[in-house]
Design a protein around this motif. Structure first.
Motif, PDB file in Angstrom:
ATOM      1  N   ARG A  48       9.796  -1.572  -5.459  1.00 13.64           N
ATOM      2  CA  ARG A  48       9.788  -2.832  -4.705  1.00 13.64           C
ATOM      3  C   ARG A  48       8.920  -3.893  -5.385  1.00 13.64           C
ATOM      4  O   ARG A  48       8.653  -4.935  -4.792  1.00 13.64           O
ATOM      5  CB  ARG A  48       9.283  -2.564  -3.285  1.00 13.64           C
ATOM      6  N   SER A  49       8.475  -3.601  -6.607  1.00 13.25           N
ATOM      7  CA  SER A  49       7.608  -4.511  -7.384  1.00 13.25           C
ATOM      8  C   SER A  49       6.340  -4.874  -6.616  1.00 13.25           C
ATOM      9  O   SER A  49       5.843  -6.001  -6.681  1.00 13.25           O
ATOM     10  CB  SER A  49       8.377  -5.786  -7.774  1.00 13.25           C
ATOM     11  N   LEU A  50       5.806  -3.893  -5.878  1.00 11.54           N
ATOM     12  CA  LEU A  50       4.573  -4.095  -5.122  1.00 11.54           C
ATOM     13  C   LEU A  50       3.380  -3.716  -6.003  1.00 11.54           C
ATOM     14  O   LEU A  50       2.750  -2.672  -5.837  1.00 11.54           O
ATOM     15  CB  LEU A  50       4.589  -3.262  -3.833  1.00 11.54           C
ATOM     16  N   PHE A  51       3.081  -4.590  -6.957  1.00 13.70           N
ATOM     17  CA  PHE A  51       2.007  -4.346  -7.899  1.00 13.70           C
ATOM     18  C   PHE A  51       0.720  -5.058  -7.438  1.00 13.70           C
ATOM     19  O   PHE A  51       0.763  -5.959  -6.608  1.00 13.70           O
ATOM     20  CB  PHE A  51       2.389  -4.833  -9.293  1.00 13.70           C
ATOM     21  N   ASP A  52      -0.397  -4.626  -7.979  1.00 11.11           N
ATOM     22  CA  ASP A  52      -1.680  -5.224  -7.627  1.00 11.11           C
ATOM     23  C   ASP A  52      -2.274  -5.954  -8.824  1.00 11.11           C
ATOM     24  O   ASP A  52      -2.041  -5.581  -9.980  1.00 11.11           O
ATOM     25  CB  ASP A  52      -2.660  -4.146  -7.152  1.00 11.11           C
ATOM     26  N   ASN A  53      -3.037  -6.989  -8.532  1.00 15.59           N
ATOM     27  CA  ASN A  53      -3.784  -7.672  -9.573  1.00 15.59           C
ATOM     28  C   ASN A  53      -4.968  -6.793  -9.980  1.00 15.59           C
ATOM     29  O   ASN A  53      -5.417  -5.936  -9.215  1.00 15.59           O
ATOM     30  CB  ASN A  53      -4.294  -9.025  -9.076  1.00 15.59           C
ATOM     31  N   LEU A  54      -5.485  -7.041 -11.153  1.00 10.71           N
ATOM     32  CA  LEU A  54      -6.597  -6.229 -11.651  1.00 10.71           C
ATOM     33  C   LEU A  54      -7.911  -6.508 -10.923  1.00 10.71           C
ATOM     34  O   LEU A  54      -8.900  -5.796 -11.142  1.00 10.71           O
ATOM     35  CB  LEU A  54      -6.772  -6.454 -13.155  1.00 10.71           C
ATOM     36  N   ASP A  55      -7.904  -7.503 -10.031  1.00  7.76           N
ATOM     37  CA  ASP A  55      -9.119  -7.763  -9.256  1.00  7.76           C
ATOM     38  C   ASP A  55      -9.128  -6.983  -7.935  1.00  7.76           C
ATOM     39  O   ASP A  55     -10.030  -7.157  -7.115  1.00  7.76           O
ATOM     40  CB  ASP A  55      -9.289  -9.260  -8.977  1.00  7.76           C
ATOM     41  N   ILE A  56      -8.136  -6.112  -7.735  1.00  6.46           N
ATOM     42  CA  ILE A  56      -8.111  -5.281  -6.534  1.00  6.46           C
ATOM     43  C   ILE A  56      -9.372  -4.417  -6.485  1.00  6.46           C
ATOM     44  O   ILE A  56      -9.811  -3.880  -7.500  1.00  6.46           O
ATOM     45  CB  ILE A  56      -6.848  -4.389  -6.485  1.00  6.46           C
ATOM     46  N   VAL A  57      -9.958  -4.291  -5.314  1.00  3.81           N
ATOM     47  CA  VAL A  57     -11.210  -3.539  -5.150  1.00  3.81           C
ATOM     48  C   VAL A  57     -10.971  -2.358  -4.215  1.00  3.81           C
ATOM     49  O   VAL A  57     -10.419  -2.509  -3.133  1.00  3.81           O
ATOM     50  CB  VAL A  57     -12.319  -4.442  -4.573  1.00  3.81           C
ATOM     51  N   ALA A  58     -11.394  -1.184  -4.658  1.00  2.00           N
ATOM     52  CA  ALA A  58     -11.323   0.002  -3.794  1.00  2.00           C
ATOM     53  C   ALA A  58     -12.366  -0.131  -2.696  1.00  2.00           C
ATOM     54  O   ALA A  58     -13.487  -0.578  -2.940  1.00  2.00           O
ATOM     55  CB  ALA A  58     -11.577   1.264  -4.607  1.00  2.00           C
ATOM     56  N   THR A  59     -12.000   0.264  -1.483  1.00  2.00           N
ATOM     57  CA  THR A  59     -12.919   0.168  -0.357  1.00  2.00           C
ATOM     58  C   THR A  59     -12.879   1.455   0.472  1.00  2.00           C
ATOM     59  O   THR A  59     -11.858   2.152   0.493  1.00  2.00           O
ATOM     60  CB  THR A  59     -12.572  -1.013   0.571  1.00  2.00           C
ATOM     61  N   SER A  60     -13.987   1.738   1.149  1.00  2.00           N
ATOM     62  CA  SER A  60     -14.061   2.955   1.945  1.00  2.00           C
ATOM     63  C   SER A  60     -13.153   2.900   3.158  1.00  2.00           C
ATOM     64  O   SER A  60     -12.802   3.922   3.740  1.00  2.00           O
ATOM     65  CB  SER A  60     -15.506   3.196   2.391  1.00  2.00           C
ATOM     66  N   CYS A  61     -12.750   1.691   3.566  1.00  2.00           N
ATOM     67  CA  CYS A  61     -11.834   1.523   4.685  1.00  2.00           C
ATOM     68  C   CYS A  61     -10.881   0.403   4.329  1.00  2.00           C
ATOM     69  O   CYS A  61     -11.315  -0.718   4.038  1.00  2.00           O
ATOM     70  CB  CYS A  61     -12.600   1.199   5.966  1.00  2.00           C
ATOM     71  N   CYS A  62      -9.586   0.675   4.314  1.00  2.00           N
ATOM     72  CA  CYS A  62      -8.627  -0.364   3.926  1.00  2.00           C
ATOM     73  C   CYS A  62      -7.396  -0.315   4.829  1.00  2.00           C
ATOM     74  O   CYS A  62      -7.120   0.697   5.479  1.00  2.00           O
ATOM     75  CB  CYS A  62      -8.220  -0.219   2.459  1.00  2.00           C
ATOM     76  N   GLU A  63      -6.663  -1.417   4.849  1.00  2.00           N
ATOM     77  CA  GLU A  63      -5.474  -1.524   5.673  1.00  2.00           C
ATOM     78  C   GLU A  63      -4.292  -0.794   5.054  1.00  2.00           C
ATOM     79  O   GLU A  63      -4.185  -0.681   3.829  1.00  2.00           O
ATOM     80  CB  GLU A  63      -5.115  -3.001   5.867  1.00  2.00           C
ATOM     81  N   TRP A  64      -3.375  -0.349   5.919  1.00  2.00           N
ATOM     82  CA  TRP A  64      -2.142   0.286   5.432  1.00  2.00           C
ATOM     83  C   TRP A  64      -1.263  -0.764   4.783  1.00  2.00           C
ATOM     84  O   TRP A  64      -1.291  -1.948   5.138  1.00  2.00           O
ATOM     85  CB  TRP A  64      -1.389   0.913   6.600  1.00  2.00           C
ATOM     86  N   ASP A  65      -0.464  -0.326   3.815  1.00  2.00           N
ATOM     87  CA  ASP A  65       0.477  -1.222   3.156  1.00  2.00           C
ATOM     88  C   ASP A  65       1.736  -1.367   4.020  1.00  2.00           C
ATOM     89  O   ASP A  65       2.149  -0.444   4.713  1.00  2.00           O
ATOM     90  CB  ASP A  65       0.875  -0.668   1.794  1.00  2.00           C
ATOM     91  N   SER A  66       2.322  -2.542   3.953  1.00  2.00           N
ATOM     92  CA  SER A  66       3.544  -2.786   4.728  1.00  2.00           C
ATOM     93  C   SER A  66       4.514  -3.600   3.902  1.00  2.00           C
ATOM     94  O   SER A  66       4.177  -4.107   2.852  1.00  2.00           O
ATOM     95  CB  SER A  66       3.200  -3.499   6.034  1.00  2.00           C
TER      96      SER A  66
END
Length: 341
Positions: A323-341
């Motif tokens: 689905r071409s759902l790619f992330d930018n390289l500034d994406i930050v891992a977090t201990s709590c994050c939202e579900w993808d939709s």
């Protein structure tokens, strides 16, 4: 014919470093580095976990590539767990994946850990078909207990979840109270197979709706053991098998009661089990019996895909790649994050 993309996936949300290579929905290789050091502390030590991820990640990536006979130039994307989890551990996997993606000039894909547990059911497994939409998924682990309504790959609704402790923690803490090694859930399952599940009846918490609470059960079990030890210091030793069987019986029934309620409310007859606790043999047997009695279709994963693994991260990444759902390289891992939709 265009070939399916090859994705390298990294899972580092807790204390295991896992790496997988997947083409389409077929796992080419999957390796896990287990950090046994935590057993001596009775639980995961976050600082040690992140340190061992740093040590293990490069050798594991090389090993996964060698097993699959895949080199870095053949990769189409790099995926990683973006959360939830231990922040130090997540950052190791995320930073490695982003660096590799940048060096190879290929897409980077962040994956939600719990969502990936659900989508592990779409990994190609010989002799097994995936669930059909819509279905319910009981996702159970050390950190999460959720009933999820799954309409599509990225259309999921949490119908109920743990309000405090997760069921995996209830297993582990009960085991710790009995003096069993960490992780204790495995030992509870093993000893329960030789015990009487009705020997020690424990009450189940009353929680409205489809949510779960396990903190009360832990307190109840602790007080029960303390009371019995005051009478007989060898109580646990004499009754270990029956205690484990009774704990397992109670916790599994708490889960089953809520699932029965959810299936009645949604009128859905397909149930998938996911997460580390779904490896519990007593739970599998009880839910299989229930599915036969109720006429459900029950989907249970092979053990290697129940605990935290990189194959489920790769599977989710494949679906996002399509689905071409790619992330930018500034994406930050977090201990709590939202579900993808």
């Amino acid at each position: 014919m265009k070939k399916d993309p090859i994705i390298l996936a990294i899972e580092s949300s807790c204390d295991d470093t896992a790496v997988a290579l997947m083409q389409g929905n077929l796992v080419l290789s999957h390796v896990i580095g287990t950090q046994k050091i935590h057993s001596s502390y009775g639980g995961v030590v976050p600082e040690l976990a992140s340190r061992f991820h740093q040590k293990d990640i490069v050798p594991l990536v090389r090993r996964a590539g060698a097993l699959a006979n895949i080199n870095q130039k053949q990769l189409n994307a790099v995926a990683f767990t973006k959360g939830p989890g231990l922040i130090g551990s997540l950052l190791v996997g995320a930073n490695f994946a982003k660096s590799l993606a940048m060096a190879l000039e290929i897409p980077c894909i962040g994956v939600h850990h719990v969502q990936a547990h659900v989508l592990a059911h779409f990994i190609k497994i010989q002799g097994r078909l995936p669930p059909e939409f819509p279905f319910l998924c009981l996702t159970i682990s050390g950190g999460h207990t959720q009933i999820v309504y799954v309409e599509d790959y990225f259309q999921m609704t949490v119908l109920g979840q743990n309000l405090d402790d997760a069921v995996g923690e209830a297993f582990d803490k009960s085991a710790k109270i009995m003096g069993l090694e960490y992780p204790g859930g495995v030992w509870v399952d093993r000893y329960a197979q030789k015990g009487d599940p009705l020997k020690f009846p424990f009450s189940k918490p009353r929680v409205k709706g489809l949510d779960f609470s396990f903190s009360g059960f832990k307190t109840q079990f602790l007080y029960f053991i303390q009371k019995q030890l005051a009478i007989d210091s060898d109580f646990i030793k004499k009754n270990l098998y029956d205690l484990c069987a009774s704990v397992q019986h109670t916790l599994v029934n708490i889960l089953l009661d809520k699932v029965l309620q959810a299936m009645a409310q949604t009128n859905i007859s397909q149930l998938a089990l996911a997460g580390g606790v779904s490896a519990n043999s007593g739970l599998r047997q009880r839910f299989l019996r229930a599915s036969e009695e109720k006429g459900w279709r029950l989907y249970i994963l092979p053990l290697e895909y129940t605990t935290d693994n990189a194959a489920m991260i790769a599977m989710t990444a494949q679906l996002k790649y399509a689905r071409s759902l790619f992330d930018n390289l500034d994406i930050v891992a977090t201990s709590c994050c939202e579900w993808d939709s």
